[in-house]
Design a protein around this motif. Structure first.
Motif, PDB file in Angstrom:
ATOM      1  N   LYS A  57       0.951  -1.407  -0.004  1.00 46.39           N
ATOM      2  CA  LYS A  57       0.028   0.024  -0.099  1.00 46.39           C
ATOM      3  C   LYS A  57       0.846   1.129   0.109  1.00 46.39           C
ATOM      4  CE  LYS A  57      -3.879  -2.008   2.304  1.00 46.39           C
ATOM      5  NZ  LYS A  57      -4.559  -2.178   3.770  1.00 46.39           N
ATOM      6  N   LYS A  58       2.000   1.280   0.612  1.00 47.97           N
ATOM      7  CA  LYS A  58       3.056   2.337   0.786  1.00 47.97           C
ATOM      8  C   LYS A  58       3.302   2.799  -0.729  1.00 47.97           C
ATOM      9  CE  LYS A  58       7.543   2.549   2.624  1.00 47.97           C
ATOM     10  NZ  LYS A  58       8.337   1.786   3.638  1.00 47.97           N
ATOM     11  N   TYR A  59       3.524   1.991  -1.585  1.00 42.42           N
ATOM     12  CA  TYR A  59       3.930   2.296  -2.752  1.00 42.42           C
ATOM     13  C   TYR A  59       2.930   2.469  -4.108  1.00 42.42           C
ATOM     14  CZ  TYR A  59       7.940   0.443  -0.634  1.00 42.42           C
ATOM     15  OH  TYR A  59       8.998  -0.026   0.225  1.00 42.42           O
ATOM     16  N   TYR A  60       1.569   2.641  -3.492  1.00 45.39           N
ATOM     17  CA  TYR A  60       0.438   2.739  -4.516  1.00 45.39           C
ATOM     18  C   TYR A  60       0.508   3.987  -4.946  1.00 45.39           C
ATOM     19  CZ  TYR A  60      -4.517   3.519  -5.892  1.00 45.39           C
ATOM     20  OH  TYR A  60      -5.504   3.638  -6.404  1.00 45.39           O
ATOM     21  N   LEU A  61       0.381   3.849  -6.440  1.00 45.40           N
ATOM     22  CA  LEU A  61       0.363   5.140  -7.312  1.00 45.40           C
ATOM     23  C   LEU A  61      -1.164   5.443  -7.953  1.00 45.40           C
ATOM     24  CD1 LEU A  61       3.334   4.461  -9.814  1.00 45.40           C
ATOM     25  CD2 LEU A  61       3.092   6.133  -7.960  1.00 45.40           C
ATOM     26  N   ASP A  62      -1.772   4.760  -8.420  1.00 45.48           N
ATOM     27  CA  ASP A  62      -3.118   4.901  -8.854  1.00 45.48           C
ATOM     28  C   ASP A  62      -3.705   3.552  -9.344  1.00 45.48           C
ATOM     29  OD1 ASP A  62      -5.439   6.201  -9.819  1.00 45.48           O
ATOM     30  OD2 ASP A  62      -4.325   7.493 -11.296  1.00 45.48           O
ATOM     31  N   GLU A  63      -5.062   3.632  -9.897  1.00 49.82           N
ATOM     32  CA  GLU A  63      -6.072   2.387 -10.371  1.00 49.82           C
ATOM     33  C   GLU A  63      -5.369   2.072 -11.663  1.00 49.82           C
ATOM     34  OE1 GLU A  63      -8.134   0.856  -8.600  1.00 49.82           O
ATOM     35  OE2 GLU A  63      -7.473   2.058  -7.002  1.00 49.82           O
TER      36      GLU A  63
END
Length: 138
Positions: free
Chosen positions: A88-94
Motif C-alpha cells: 500500500k505504501k507504494y500505491y500510485l493509482d488505479e
C-alpha cells in the motif's frame, strides 16, 4: 434545439473522458527497469522502485512482472498479510487497463488460483506432519 443537443453531446463526451482514470499499460511499460519499476497488482499500479533492494526474493524477481499484469505472479508466491500491507505504501493509482506489448494483460485478473492450491496442500501437509510426529515420538 440543435445547440442544446450539441452541448448535451459535448458534455457526454467530456464525462466519458473523465471516466477513463488511472494508469494505462502503455505508461506502466515505460517503468520496467531495476532503477524504475511500476507493477500492476489487483487492478492497482505501484511504484516498487524503492523496495527493489529490500525484496526478500531479490529485486530481479519483481522485474519478471514488469510490463504486464503481475497479479497472478504475486498471488502464486503466497505473500504474507505484512507484504500486502507494505504494498500500500507504494500505491500510485488505479490500473486503467490495456495490453502490454509483452503479451496478455488484463485490468483485473482473479487472484484466487494460487490460494486454491494452497487450500488443498496445507491440510495435506498438516496431516503428514501430525502422522510423522506421532510415529517419531512413539
Amino acid at each position: 434545439e440543435e445547440i442544446t443537443t450539441h452541448n448535451g453531446a459535448m458534455a457526454e463526451d467530456e464525462a466519458k473522458e473523465e471516466q477513463v482514470k488511472g494508469i494505462k499499460m502503455e505508461e506502466v511499460e515505460k517503468h520496467s527497469s531495476i532503477d524504475d519499476l511500476w507493477l500492476v497488482i489487483d487492478g492497482k499500479v505501484y511504484d516498487v522502485t524503492p523496495f527493489m533492494d529490500d525484496h526478500p526474493g531479490g529485486g530481479e524477481i519483481m522485474l519478471s512482472a514488469a510490463g504486464k499484469d503481475g497479479t497472478q505472479d504475486f498471488e502464486d508466491v503466497g505473500h504474507s498479510p505484512h507484504a500486502r500491507e507494505l504494498l500500500k505504501k507504494y500505491y500510485l493509482d488505479e490500473f486503467a487497463g490495456g495490453v502490454g506489448s509483452g503479451g496478455l494483460g488484463l485490468a483485473k485478473k482473479s487472484g484466487g488460483g494460487g490460494m486454491s492450491l494452497m487450500a488443498v496442500l496445507l491440510p495435506i501437509l498438516v496431516v503428514i506432519m501430525a502422522y510423522a510426529a506421532m510415529n517419531l515420538t512413539a
